[in-house]
Design a protein around this motif. Sequence first.
Motif, PDB file in Angstrom:
ATOM      1  N   THR A  40       0.807  -1.221   0.000  1.00 26.63           N
ATOM      2  CA  THR A  40       0.000   0.000   0.000  1.00 26.63           C
ATOM      3  C   THR A  40       0.840   1.271   0.000  1.00 26.63           C
ATOM      4  N   LYS A  41       2.098   1.173   0.407  1.00 29.31           N
ATOM      5  CA  LYS A  41       2.980   2.332   0.433  1.00 29.31           C
ATOM      6  C   LYS A  41       4.161   2.099  -0.488  1.00 29.31           C
ATOM      7  N   ALA A  42       4.560   3.153  -1.199  1.00 34.06           N
ATOM      8  CA  ALA A  42       5.674   3.042  -2.138  1.00 34.06           C
ATOM      9  C   ALA A  42       6.988   2.903  -1.389  1.00 34.06           C
ATOM     10  N   PRO A  43       7.823   1.945  -1.779  1.00 37.07           N
ATOM     11  CA  PRO A  43       9.163   1.856  -1.187  1.00 37.07           C
ATOM     12  C   PRO A  43       9.974   3.102  -1.549  1.00 37.07           C
ATOM     13  N   ALA A  44      10.960   3.410  -0.762  1.00 35.82           N
ATOM     14  CA  ALA A  44      11.813   4.565  -1.039  1.00 35.82           C
ATOM     15  C   ALA A  44      12.424   4.446  -2.431  1.00 35.82           C
ATOM     16  N   GLY A  45      12.282   5.497  -3.219  1.00 38.20           N
ATOM     17  CA  GLY A  45      12.833   5.508  -4.562  1.00 38.20           C
ATOM     18  C   GLY A  45      11.974   4.851  -5.619  1.00 38.20           C
ATOM     19  N   TRP A  46      10.736   4.489  -5.253  1.00 35.43           N
ATOM     20  CA  TRP A  46       9.879   3.770  -6.196  1.00 35.43           C
ATOM     21  C   TRP A  46       9.504   4.619  -7.403  1.00 35.43           C
ATOM     22  N   LYS A  47       9.621   4.039  -8.563  1.00 36.01           N
ATOM     23  CA  LYS A  47       9.110   4.530  -9.831  1.00 36.01           C
ATOM     24  C   LYS A  47       9.068   3.328 -10.750  1.00 36.01           C
ATOM     25  N   PRO A  48       7.968   3.115 -11.475  1.00 33.60           N
ATOM     26  CA  PRO A  48       7.884   1.920 -12.308  1.00 33.60           C
ATOM     27  C   PRO A  48       9.078   1.781 -13.243  1.00 33.60           C
ATOM     28  N   GLY A  49       9.730   0.648 -13.173  1.00 32.49           N
ATOM     29  CA  GLY A  49      10.882   0.391 -14.026  1.00 32.49           C
ATOM     30  C   GLY A  49      12.213   0.775 -13.425  1.00 32.49           C
ATOM     31  N   HIS A  50      12.177   1.335 -12.214  1.00 27.89           N
ATOM     32  CA  HIS A  50      13.425   1.815 -11.601  1.00 27.89           C
ATOM     33  C   HIS A  50      13.702   1.197 -10.234  1.00 27.89           C
ATOM     34  N   LEU A  51      12.837   0.274  -9.778  1.00 23.71           N
ATOM     35  CA  LEU A  51      13.047  -0.331  -8.469  1.00 23.71           C
ATOM     36  C   LEU A  51      12.354  -1.678  -8.403  1.00 23.71           C
ATOM     37  N   ASP A  52      13.061  -2.660  -7.897  1.00 23.76           N
ATOM     38  CA  ASP A  52      12.491  -3.971  -7.618  1.00 23.76           C
ATOM     39  C   ASP A  52      12.443  -4.136  -6.106  1.00 23.76           C
ATOM     40  N   PRO A  53      11.250  -4.067  -5.504  1.00 24.80           N
ATOM     41  CA  PRO A  53      11.158  -4.173  -4.041  1.00 24.80           C
ATOM     42  C   PRO A  53      11.655  -5.503  -3.497  1.00 24.80           C
ATOM     43  N   PHE A  54      11.738  -6.526  -4.353  1.00 26.58           N
ATOM     44  CA  PHE A  54      12.118  -7.861  -3.900  1.00 26.58           C
ATOM     45  C   PHE A  54      13.412  -8.330  -4.560  1.00 26.58           C
ATOM     46  N   LYS A  55      14.285  -7.384  -4.867  1.00 27.63           N
ATOM     47  CA  LYS A  55      15.511  -7.705  -5.595  1.00 27.63           C
ATOM     48  C   LYS A  55      16.434  -8.639  -4.820  1.00 27.63           C
ATOM     49  N   ASP A  56      16.312  -8.670  -3.495  1.00 27.89           N
ATOM     50  CA  ASP A  56      17.198  -9.513  -2.693  1.00 27.89           C
ATOM     51  C   ASP A  56      16.693 -10.946  -2.543  1.00 27.89           C
ATOM     52  N   ASP A  57      15.475 -11.223  -3.021  1.00 31.53           N
ATOM     53  CA  ASP A  57      14.957 -12.592  -2.958  1.00 31.53           C
ATOM     54  C   ASP A  57      15.764 -13.507  -3.871  1.00 31.53           C
ATOM     55  N   LYS A  58      15.976 -14.720  -3.429  1.00 32.06           N
ATOM     56  CA  LYS A  58      16.680 -15.722  -4.221  1.00 32.06           C
ATOM     57  C   LYS A  58      15.704 -16.848  -4.581  1.00 32.06           C
ATOM     58  N   PRO A  59      15.910 -17.484  -5.745  1.00 33.57           N
ATOM     59  CA  PRO A  59      15.042 -18.610  -6.105  1.00 33.57           C
ATOM     60  C   PRO A  59      15.125 -19.734  -5.077  1.00 33.57           C
ATOM     61  N   LEU A  60      13.988 -20.320  -4.775  1.00 35.02           N
ATOM     62  CA  LEU A  60      13.946 -21.475  -3.880  1.00 35.02           C
ATOM     63  C   LEU A  60      14.392 -22.734  -4.616  1.00 35.02           C
ATOM     64  N   TYR A  61      13.981 -22.842  -5.877  1.00 33.57           N
ATOM     65  CA  TYR A  61      14.360 -23.966  -6.733  1.00 33.57           C
ATOM     66  C   TYR A  61      13.938 -23.627  -8.157  1.00 33.57           C
ATOM     67  N   SER A  62      14.366 -24.428  -9.101  1.00 34.63           N
ATOM     68  CA  SER A  62      14.013 -24.252 -10.503  1.00 34.63           C
ATOM     69  C   SER A  62      13.314 -25.504 -11.012  1.00 34.63           C
ATOM     70  N   ILE A  63      12.369 -25.302 -11.917  1.00 33.36           N
ATOM     71  CA  ILE A  63      11.663 -26.410 -12.551  1.00 33.36           C
ATOM     72  C   ILE A  63      12.114 -26.468 -14.004  1.00 33.36           C
ATOM     73  N   ASP A  64      12.604 -27.616 -14.425  1.00 39.10           N
ATOM     74  CA  ASP A  64      13.048 -27.791 -15.805  1.00 39.10           C
ATOM     75  C   ASP A  64      12.697 -29.206 -16.255  1.00 39.10           C
ATOM     76  N   ALA A  65      13.247 -29.624 -17.379  1.00 43.76           N
ATOM     77  CA  ALA A  65      12.895 -30.930 -17.933  1.00 43.76           C
ATOM     78  C   ALA A  65      13.262 -32.084 -17.010  1.00 43.76           C
ATOM     79  N   SER A  66      14.220 -31.865 -16.122  1.00 47.19           N
ATOM     80  CA  SER A  66      14.672 -32.953 -15.251  1.00 47.19           C
ATOM     81  C   SER A  66      13.723 -33.234 -14.091  1.00 47.19           C
TER      82      SER A  66
END
Length: 459
Positions: free
Chosen positions: A66-92
Amino acid sequence: MTRTTIKPPRLGLICLAVAALVGSSVVQAAASDAEAAALGKNLTPIGAEAAANQEGSIPAWTGGMTKAPAGWKPGHLDPFKDDKPLYSIDASNVDKYADKLSAGQIALIKAYQGYRMDVYPSRRSCPVPDFVAEQTKKNATAAKLGGDGWQLEKVFGAGIPFPIPKTGAEAMWNFKLRYTGLGRRAQIAALMPEKDGSYVENKQWAYEMYPFNDPAVTGPADVGSVEAKLLYDVLTPPSRAGEGYLVHTYVDKPQDAWIYFPGQRRVRRSPTFAYDNQVAGFDNLYFVDQINMFTGALDRYDYKLVGKKEMFVPYNSYKLIDKSQKFKDMLGPEYVDRDLIRYEPHRVWVVEATVKPDKRHSFAKRVFHFDEDSWALLQVDMYDAKGNLWRVQEGSLWAAPEVGACITYETQMYDLVARRYVVDNWTAEGEVLDLTAAKDGRITAANFTQSEMRRRGER
């Protein structure tokens, strides 16, 4: 290439209450007072399950961003940039996760070497403005479809029409009238990659207005039954520069469309800019009613509300709108750079659409997957008349606190027969992504007329 018959996977985690309702051909048109009382309690204000799932992989909804993160502007900030993938799904390991994937997702993983889905922690980031919650509560017991089963006869503005849906058509209207702000303007690109790594680029100015999202609207009569107004000014390729497209969609009839031809300096009505007619410039890979995931009237299909399931869907897609990205780096010859697409586990509503016996459409069946927290359409699997999976389309979703809603704009569409793909509404290289243009007066209803279209083309 011969098409492989791929049937939709069996749904897991179907809501039993929904299954019981849709098992009958006759269902109640609106929610009861007792059902509506759950909104804002064990259901979110627009009908999603507020609680976490049993595994804890989907958290409880706590109001969204509901509130904009500091520096928010569409295309200029990823609020979840520090998240890492839990796992990947592929053909294997795709079979291990098949119950949480659509038939189209499974087909893409199996068809293209190196195609994968990176799964991240689930962030229920979609907020709901107070006035949307209020209007949704009114709609829950009052909104009504027409006797034909698809026209929207009664609805309050700026709210989800059927937060507790009983039919597939009701779920479709929830998607079409979901709140995303009153209007926006953006520099967008539709891109068609070639096998050699090059791509065809169609750049446009896009203007969109959604009259029902005005808090003052009390029903269809207030807006002339107009669902949306769309205007596109073509910038590239040079052979089409200056063309213009104007579309008005309605809640009670098929859409109207007009095209401006710069060589003739004329605006002409275009009844063929609808349904499964081809979008110009895309080698027969893209139908008009695939724009924005689904555009136009609901009259050619019967819609079955299959139920709800947990699924991995594109979510919080901030990398796709990152202004530091370049299209040439985002597009591969066969699919979008997999590092750019973030998937999360979420609950989705599933609707199966089949062409009516007295109608025609190149897609004999479509399977739609709607995010429960926003009613955004995030995944569509499309089948031909023989029941073979033909095309797979995915949307994107990201929270925009300046409008108090999640935005769904960027789309990717894969043709499994032609083995080519198209992306649309990409904004990474565009200078403008303005989500409050209608609220702040930079676009108005006057921008979406034939005379204004002609004036813009002649200047």
